[in-house]
Design a protein around this motif. Structure first.
Motif, PDB file in Angstrom:
ATOM      1  N   ALA A  41       0.844  -1.207   0.000  1.00  0.00           N
ATOM      2  CA  ALA A  41       0.000   0.000   0.000  1.00  0.00           C
ATOM      3  C   ALA A  41       0.871   1.246   0.000  1.00  0.00           C
ATOM      4  O   ALA A  41       1.926   1.291   0.650  1.00  0.00           O
ATOM      5  CB  ALA A  41      -0.929  -0.003   1.214  1.00  0.00           C
ATOM      6  N   ASP A  42       0.451   2.268  -0.727  1.00  0.00           N
ATOM      7  CA  ASP A  42       1.190   3.530  -0.812  1.00  0.00           C
ATOM      8  C   ASP A  42       0.925   4.335   0.462  1.00  0.00           C
ATOM      9  O   ASP A  42      -0.179   4.844   0.680  1.00  0.00           O
ATOM     10  CB  ASP A  42       0.713   4.309  -2.041  1.00  0.00           C
ATOM     11  CG  ASP A  42       1.581   5.532  -2.337  1.00  0.00           C
ATOM     12  OD1 ASP A  42       2.267   6.015  -1.413  1.00  0.00           O
ATOM     13  OD2 ASP A  42       1.549   6.012  -3.486  1.00  0.00           O
ATOM     14  N   TRP A  43       1.943   4.458   1.310  1.00  0.00           N
ATOM     15  CA  TRP A  43       1.765   5.140   2.591  1.00  0.00           C
ATOM     16  C   TRP A  43       1.449   6.626   2.418  1.00  0.00           C
ATOM     17  O   TRP A  43       0.809   7.238   3.262  1.00  0.00           O
ATOM     18  CB  TRP A  43       3.008   4.964   3.464  1.00  0.00           C
ATOM     19  CG  TRP A  43       4.262   5.595   2.887  1.00  0.00           C
ATOM     20  CD1 TRP A  43       5.182   5.000   2.084  1.00  0.00           C
ATOM     21  CD2 TRP A  43       4.696   6.932   3.091  1.00  0.00           C
ATOM     22  NE1 TRP A  43       6.175   5.878   1.750  1.00  0.00           N
ATOM     23  CE2 TRP A  43       5.908   7.084   2.364  1.00  0.00           C
ATOM     24  CE3 TRP A  43       4.212   8.029   3.797  1.00  0.00           C
ATOM     25  CZ2 TRP A  43       6.622   8.277   2.332  1.00  0.00           C
ATOM     26  CZ3 TRP A  43       4.928   9.216   3.768  1.00  0.00           C
ATOM     27  CH2 TRP A  43       6.110   9.335   3.048  1.00  0.00           C
ATOM     28  N   ARG A  44       1.868   7.209   1.287  1.00  0.00           N
ATOM     29  CA  ARG A  44       1.573   8.628   1.049  1.00  0.00           C
ATOM     30  C   ARG A  44       0.079   8.848   0.878  1.00  0.00           C
ATOM     31  O   ARG A  44      -0.472   9.868   1.310  1.00  0.00           O
ATOM     32  CB  ARG A  44       2.330   9.118  -0.197  1.00  0.00           C
ATOM     33  CG  ARG A  44       3.848   9.148  -0.022  1.00  0.00           C
ATOM     34  CD  ARG A  44       4.538   9.343  -1.353  1.00  0.00           C
ATOM     35  NE  ARG A  44       4.268   8.243  -2.273  1.00  0.00           N
ATOM     36  CZ  ARG A  44       4.791   8.146  -3.490  1.00  0.00           C
ATOM     37  NH1 ARG A  44       5.592   9.091  -3.948  1.00  0.00           N
ATOM     38  NH2 ARG A  44       4.485   7.113  -4.262  1.00  0.00           N
ATOM     39  N   ARG A 254      -7.520   3.444  -2.906  1.00  0.00           N
ATOM     40  CA  ARG A 254      -6.591   4.155  -3.783  1.00  0.00           C
ATOM     41  C   ARG A 254      -5.130   3.880  -3.385  1.00  0.00           C
ATOM     42  O   ARG A 254      -4.246   3.889  -4.235  1.00  0.00           O
ATOM     43  CB  ARG A 254      -6.870   5.656  -3.729  1.00  0.00           C
ATOM     44  CG  ARG A 254      -8.255   6.057  -4.207  1.00  0.00           C
ATOM     45  CD  ARG A 254      -8.504   5.634  -5.646  1.00  0.00           C
ATOM     46  NE  ARG A 254      -7.541   6.236  -6.555  1.00  0.00           N
ATOM     47  CZ  ARG A 254      -7.371   5.895  -7.818  1.00  0.00           C
ATOM     48  NH1 ARG A 254      -8.099   4.891  -8.325  1.00  0.00           N
ATOM     49  NH2 ARG A 254      -6.492   6.509  -8.569  1.00  0.00           N
ATOM     50  N   ALA A 255      -4.893   3.633  -2.093  1.00  0.00           N
ATOM     51  CA  ALA A 255      -3.527   3.327  -1.650  1.00  0.00           C
ATOM     52  C   ALA A 255      -3.025   2.026  -2.266  1.00  0.00           C
ATOM     53  O   ALA A 255      -1.820   1.859  -2.485  1.00  0.00           O
ATOM     54  CB  ALA A 255      -3.474   3.245  -0.126  1.00  0.00           C
ATOM     55  N   PHE A 256      -3.924   1.108  -2.550  1.00  0.00           N
ATOM     56  CA  PHE A 256      -3.554  -0.139  -3.208  1.00  0.00           C
ATOM     57  C   PHE A 256      -3.498   0.007  -4.733  1.00  0.00           C
ATOM     58  O   PHE A 256      -3.235  -0.965  -5.442  1.00  0.00           O
ATOM     59  CB  PHE A 256      -4.536  -1.255  -2.850  1.00  0.00           C
ATOM     60  CG  PHE A 256      -4.293  -1.862  -1.499  1.00  0.00           C
ATOM     61  CD1 PHE A 256      -3.073  -2.434  -1.187  1.00  0.00           C
ATOM     62  CD2 PHE A 256      -5.291  -1.865  -0.541  1.00  0.00           C
ATOM     63  CE1 PHE A 256      -2.855  -3.004   0.058  1.00  0.00           C
ATOM     64  CE2 PHE A 256      -5.087  -2.427   0.703  1.00  0.00           C
ATOM     65  CZ  PHE A 256      -3.856  -2.995   1.000  1.00  0.00           C
ATOM     66  N   GLY A 257      -3.744   1.217  -5.240  1.00  0.00           N
ATOM     67  CA  GLY A 257      -3.688   1.457  -6.675  1.00  0.00           C
ATOM     68  C   GLY A 257      -4.865   0.882  -7.440  1.00  0.00           C
ATOM     69  O   GLY A 257      -4.768   0.655  -8.648  1.00  0.00           O
ATOM     70  N   LEU A 258      -5.988   0.654  -6.757  1.00  0.00           N
ATOM     71  CA  LEU A 258      -7.155   0.058  -7.395  1.00  0.00           C
ATOM     72  C   LEU A 258      -8.047   1.136  -8.010  1.00  0.00           C
ATOM     73  O   LEU A 258      -8.015   2.295  -7.596  1.00  0.00           O
ATOM     74  CB  LEU A 258      -7.954  -0.757  -6.370  1.00  0.00           C
ATOM     75  CG  LEU A 258      -7.198  -1.900  -5.689  1.00  0.00           C
ATOM     76  CD1 LEU A 258      -8.062  -2.531  -4.608  1.00  0.00           C
ATOM     77  CD2 LEU A 258      -6.765  -2.957  -6.710  1.00  0.00           C
TER      78      LEU A 258
END
Length: 362
Positions: A41-44, A254-258
């Motif tokens: 997951a994108d921490w940003r 969105r953090a998972f790029g989905l």
């Protein structure tokens, strides 16, 4: 002794549900796979959840700030934010969130606000929160009605019960506010019927409690008549507050790029899941909220990511905020100095709660 057994049963239910959640997660993926998914997951993007939960607390703080000001005993906004932190912490760790409001009233009293003002504030905040939850629930049924078919029979039953409970509570609170006479007759009739069925019942004690609650609601109705925009403001703030909580799964999404599902759809689904477990007598809906998330969001995240998404979403919206509010309470007990509540008019009389219409009539 009865209370002790109640706490033991509640704790046992929470542990059983959490145990079932852990079993469900690791039945389909190994600890290594779970860790890898969490690290992907994108921490940003996840950091966007922090201001959302700050806004969540500040919305209730603003509602309290406006109500106390209308009552003539204003407190600085920072103190109102402290009261909200107190409420969130104790609501999360007590069954059915029963400990939050009494703790908030005690905190307000220490700062010089009359206990009646604190109780009235909590009453209006509760009405606003329940009304906002029902509005969100109706919106969710229209927006994400298709998801309800995929939730399964058990969660569908919980959702139906949750909507019924929230709806009945909301209707009852508004009847208490604006039709106290008929409600009093109905309550007394129910108490008399119960006393006939069960003679040892403390009839006079129940009638005294009913009168006490009715007086509180009459004070709320009188305040709304004096400041008609206040209730609308409190409901609006509660709508924003719940939106912050319901948006958390989308941040994780969105953090998972989905992609593929919109913000409104995911918020609506989270609203339905929250209503399904919101009335359960469990601290912070622990265990039940996790299981409902795993079932409800399976279509959104897929089998490989639904468990990591649940962990991240609950961590941001509940456990992280619980930790932060615990720190705020600990620091507040050490460095906080009470500020006496002041009336709205400078150098005016001491703040007081106007007698309700019921009290004036009597």
């Amino acid at each position: 002794m009865k209370k002790q057994w109640k706490n033991i049963l509640c704790g046992g239910a929470v542990l059983a549900l959490l145990g079932w959640t852990v079993y469900t997660i690791f039945q389909k993926q190994t600890p290594g796979q779970l860790a890898a998914a969490l690290l992907s997951a994108d921490w940003r993007v996840l950091l966007l959840g922090v201001p959302l939960m700050v806004l969540f607390i500040c919305c209730e703080a603003k509602a309290t700030h406006s109500i106390l000001r209308s009552l003539g005993c204003p407190q600085p906004f920072r103190r109102c934010a402290y009261y909200s932190s107190v409420g969130f912490f104790f609501s999360t760790i007590t069954p059915s969130a029963t400990g939050g409001q009494p703790a908030q009233i005690v905190s307000m009293s220490k700062d010089g606000a009359p206990a009646a003002a604190g109780a009235l504030d909590m009453l209006l905040v509760t009405i606003g929160y329940n009304t906002a939850a029902m509005i969100w629930g109706v919106f969710a049924l229209f927006t994400a009605g298709g998801f309800t078919e995929r939730l399964g029979g058990q969660i569908g039953l919980l959702l139906g019960l949750g909507l019924a409970v929230f709806g009945l509570l909301d209707v009852a609170m508004f009847l208490f506010l604006f039709l106290p006479g008929p409600v009093k007759k109905l309550m007394y009739g129910c108490i008399n019927l119960a006393a006939k069925i069960y003679p040892p019942l403390d009839k006079s004690g129940l009638e005294a409690k009913a009168d006490e609650h009715l007086r509180e609601y009459c004070r709320g109705a009188d305040l709304i008549r004096r400041a008609p925009a206040l209730l609308a403001q409190v409901i609006g703030l509660s709508m924003v507050q719940l939106a912050c909580s319901y948006a958390m799964p989308y941040v994780v999404y969105r953090a998972f790029g989905l992609s593929g599902f919109g913000l409104g759809e995911i918020m609506a689904l989270q609203a339905l899941c929250s209503i399904a477990v919101g009335y359960l007598p469990l601290p912070g809906s622990a265990g039940a909220a996790e299981n409902v998330f795993l079932r409800g969001f399976l279509l959104i995240y897929g089998e490989s990511l639904v468990a990591p998404a649940m962990i991240l979403s609950r961590s941001l919206s509940c456990y992280l905020v619980l930790l932060v509010t615990a720190i705020i309470l600990a620091v507040g007990r050490v460095v906080r100095r009470p500020i006496a509540a002041q009336p709205r008019v400078k150098n005016g009389p001491e703040p007081k709660i106007e007698p309700s219409s019921m009290e004036r009539a009597s």
